[in-house]
Motif scaffolding. Structure first.
Motif, PDB file in Angstrom:
ATOM      1  N   LYS A 112       7.309 -14.990   6.181  1.00  0.00           N
ATOM      2  CA  LYS A 112       6.894 -14.033   7.237  1.00  0.00           C
ATOM      3  C   LYS A 112       5.469 -14.322   7.701  1.00  0.00           C
ATOM      4  N   ALA A 127       5.594 -14.930  -4.874  1.00  0.00           N
ATOM      5  CA  ALA A 127       6.041 -13.664  -4.277  1.00  0.00           C
ATOM      6  C   ALA A 127       4.882 -12.684  -4.155  1.00  0.00           C
ATOM      7  N   THR A 175       2.538 -12.380  -1.834  1.00  0.00           N
ATOM      8  CA  THR A 175       1.247 -12.911  -1.381  1.00  0.00           C
ATOM      9  C   THR A 175       0.594 -11.866  -0.480  1.00  0.00           C
TER      10      THR A 175
HETATM   11  N1  LIG Z   1       9.664 -25.885   4.101  1.00  0.00           N
HETATM   12  C1  LIG Z   1       9.225 -24.790   4.645  1.00  0.00           C
HETATM   13  N2  LIG Z   1       8.424 -23.963   3.934  1.00  0.00           N
HETATM   14  C2  LIG Z   1       7.978 -22.837   4.519  1.00  0.00           C
HETATM   15  C3  LIG Z   1       8.312 -22.478   5.842  1.00  0.00           C
HETATM   16  N3  LIG Z   1       7.743 -21.308   6.132  1.00  0.00           N
HETATM   17  C4  LIG Z   1       7.065 -20.935   5.033  1.00  0.00           C
HETATM   18  N4  LIG Z   1       7.184 -21.837   4.063  1.00  0.00           N
HETATM   19  C5  LIG Z   1       6.575 -21.764   2.732  1.00  0.00           C
HETATM   20  O1  LIG Z   1       7.086 -20.657   2.029  1.00  0.00           O
HETATM   21  C6  LIG Z   1       6.081 -20.129   1.171  1.00  0.00           C
HETATM   22  C7  LIG Z   1       5.946 -18.652   1.374  1.00  0.00           C
HETATM   23  O2  LIG Z   1       5.414 -18.411   2.647  1.00  0.00           O
HETATM   24  P1  LIG Z   1       4.736 -17.024   3.052  1.00  0.00           P
HETATM   25  O3  LIG Z   1       4.500 -17.093   4.520  1.00  0.00           O
HETATM   26  O4  LIG Z   1       3.576 -16.710   2.190  1.00  0.00           O
HETATM   27  O5  LIG Z   1       5.918 -16.030   2.713  1.00  0.00           O
HETATM   28  P2  LIG Z   1       5.941 -14.435   2.867  1.00  0.00           P
HETATM   29  O6  LIG Z   1       7.287 -14.058   3.333  1.00  0.00           O
HETATM   30  O7  LIG Z   1       4.815 -13.990   3.704  1.00  0.00           O
HETATM   31  O8  LIG Z   1       5.769 -13.978   1.378  1.00  0.00           O
HETATM   32  P3  LIG Z   1       5.189 -12.583   0.832  1.00  0.00           P
HETATM   33  O9  LIG Z   1       3.911 -12.323   1.532  1.00  0.00           O
HETATM   34  O10 LIG Z   1       5.011 -12.812  -0.614  1.00  0.00           O
HETATM   35  O11 LIG Z   1       6.214 -11.547   1.130  1.00  0.00           O
HETATM   36  C8  LIG Z   1       4.816 -20.888   1.479  1.00  0.00           C
HETATM   37  O12 LIG Z   1       4.606 -21.843   0.474  1.00  0.00           O
HETATM   38  C9  LIG Z   1       5.093 -21.562   2.799  1.00  0.00           C
HETATM   39  O13 LIG Z   1       4.401 -22.787   2.937  1.00  0.00           O
HETATM   40  C10 LIG Z   1       9.151 -23.398   6.574  1.00  0.00           C
HETATM   41  O14 LIG Z   1       9.506 -23.188   7.707  1.00  0.00           O
HETATM   42  N5  LIG Z   1       9.568 -24.508   5.914  1.00  0.00           N
END
Ligand SMILES: Nc1nc2c(ncn2[C@@H]2O[C@H](COP(=O)(O)OP(=O)(O)OP(=O)(O)O)[C@@H](O)[C@H]2O)c(=O)[nH]1
Ligand SMILES: [Mg+2]
Length: 475
Positions: free
Chosen positions: A300, A318, A320
């Motif tokens: 997200k 998780a 973050t």
């Molecule tokens: N390969 C790949 N990795 C991704 C992509 N988008 C995000 N990631 C990875 O996924 C991980 C989590 O990304 P975040 O953006 O922190 O996820 P979030 O949903 O905000 O997580 P929380 O804040 O914990 O709820 C990171 O290591 C990113 O680099 C993508 O499109 N492709």
């Protein structure tokens, strides 16, 4: 040598000895200070610094506050003044004490410069009105207290059960109580305490004035009882909206107020009334066009960073994101829309598992709900179901809101392709857009779809508001 130059004669041996002893004393004193001071000062200062750093780290997750209880106190009214006109050859001038000024009001104002309720504190009071002065000068009104809150703050008045007073705790001395009440209400001319006893054949002017004030109290109590007290429950969803939370108390009367045909020199005035005290709950519900919901690690925040000007923290663990983040998507023609990123939701969040689900208040008002699903996961369609059930548990009917699914991490082709087909089949009528937030693939398509939808919903909103206004005018 320097001293001998100064006094312009050679120094005597006794004077030289004296100088040496002074130097020695000075030297020893400084050494003592050097030894003592670091021991005295350093532990506290070092501790202070450490404390600061440690608490700074701890505080990081607590910086965003979206719910506070707040006690607002209107300012008390200023006291009236007892004074008499004084002039040469005029032995007894008329009373000329000014009235006290009104207490300030507590006003809440929505401001687009604010983003958090963190600086609210637990209470605030407006300034007291100025006391009246001699020469008929009325006191100035107390300064209002203006509290600025972010746009999207819901203000709700709350009532606490009043504590029942134990009859045993009540003081029995009625005379003392009456005396106290009198002290709280009256201001007397210096060195004159009104006589309470009624002298035969004479009017007691103070008693008369007391009766006038009792009547006024009675009237105010009656008005408070009969007038419908509006309970405040307001949503400050537009910038610069204002609302008076508490009004200040009225100012006291100066002594001319008690002037009668019989009593030509009233030697008493009243004190100002107390300001209102009310309790409120303030809840910040972010107003963004689009709300992102997803499981932790779905990407997200990475997506928000890719489409908007925001730079939320992204990491592969998780939770973050610990508090909501709002980013603005800027289009080339200066069109803007806002996107809110919130912490990850997990199964059982409504039972307070993970970070709970209270932060959903920040997407509750979004025009479009966007489910961010990790396509590289094993069963992304199950993730969608978890999200939908948690949204329903938070507020029934929330999933009926216009929605869109973003299949993120589409760059992990091996699993993503199959998952995408199945997800689309399970999602039924909710459109799915595959993107790669990390590598910024298909982002342009996503932003143009979002814009089209938001534009349509904004027009609908304006139409609805216009209709409501027209209906109100007709009534
Ligand atoms: N390969 C790949 N990795 C991704 C992509 N988008 C995000 N990631 C990875 O996924 C991980 C989590 O990304 P975040 O953006 O922190 O996820 P979030 O949903 O905000 O997580 P929380 O804040 O914990 O709820 C990171 O290591 C990113 O680099 C993508 O499109 N492709
Ligand atoms: Mg995040």
């Amino acid at each position: 040598m320097f001293l001998s130059k100064l006094i312009q004669r050679p120094l005597a041996s006794s004077e030289v000895r004296l100088l040496w002893s002074c130097r020695a004393t000075f030297h020893t004193t400084t050494r003592c200070l050097d030894q003592d001071q670091p021991q005295k000062r350093s532990p506290s200062s070092v501790n202070y610094k450490l404390r600061g750093k440690a608490s700074q780290k701890k505080r990081i997750g607590r910086q965003f506050i979206d719910f506070v209880r707040f006690t607002a106190r209107g300012g008390d009214g200023g006291d009236g003044c007892v004074s008499f006109h004084r002039e040469k050859y005029l032995a007894k001038g008329p009373p000329n004490g000014g009235n006290g000024g009104r207490g300030g009001n507590v006003i809440i104002k929505s401001s687009s410069d604010e983003t958090t309720l963190r600086y609210m504190g637990s209470g605030g009071s407006a300034k007291r009105g100025q006391n009246g002065l001699g020469g008929g000068r009325h006191g100035m009104m107390g300064e209002n207290l203006v509290i600025r809150v972010p746009v999207g703050t819901v203000v709700r008045q709350v009532f606490r059960d009043k504590k029942e007073v134990d009859p045993e705790d009540e003081p029995e001395d009625e005379e003392a109580l009456a005396q106290q009440a009198r002290e709280n209400r009256w201001v007397y001319f210096p060195r004159t305490e009104p006589n309470q006893t009624v002298i035969e054949g004479k009017k007691n002017f103070f008693r008369q004035a007391e009766r006038v004030m009792d009547e006024e109290d009675k009237y105010l109590r009656w008005r408070a009882r009969t007038e419908q007290q509006t309970v405040i429950d307001v949503d400050l969803n537009e910038p610069d909206q204002e609302l008076v939370l508490c009004t200040g108390g009225s100012g006291g009367y100066g002594n001319p107020y008690f002037l009668t045909t019989d009593n030509r020199s009233p030697k008493f005035a009243t004190r100002g009334r107390k300001g209102e005290i009310r309790e409120f709950e303030l809840e910040l519900k972010t107003i963004a066009d689009i709300g992102l919901v997803g499981l932790p690690n779905a990407g997200k925040s990475t997506l928000l960073g890719a489409i908007s000007n925001a730079h939320p923290k992204q990491a592969s663990y998780a939770f973050t994101t610990l508090h909501p983040f709002v980013g603005t998507v800027d289009y080339v023609d200066d069109y803007q829309l806002t996107v809110a990123d919130i912490p990850g939701l997990i199964q059982g969040a409504h039972r307070n598992v993970g970070l709970g689900h209270a932060f959903l208040r920040h997407v509750e008002r979004a025009k479009i709900l966007v489910y961010v699903i990790d396509l590289s996961g094993e069963t992304p369609w199950e993730d969608l179901k978890v999200l939908q059930s948690e949204l329903e548990a938070y507020r029934p009917g929330l999933t009926k809101r216009q929605s869109l699914i973003i299949g993120n991490k589409a760059d992990r082709v091996t699993t993503a392709r199959e998952n995408l087909t199945r997800l689309q089949a399970e999602a039924k009528d909710i459109p799915v857009i595959p993107v790669s937030a990390r590598y910024e693939k298909n982002i342009l398509k996503l932003t143009s779809v979002l814009r089209k939808e938001v534009e349509r919903l904004r027009v609908e909103d304006i139409e609805r508001k216009r209709k409501e206004l027209e209906d109100d005018e007709d009534m």
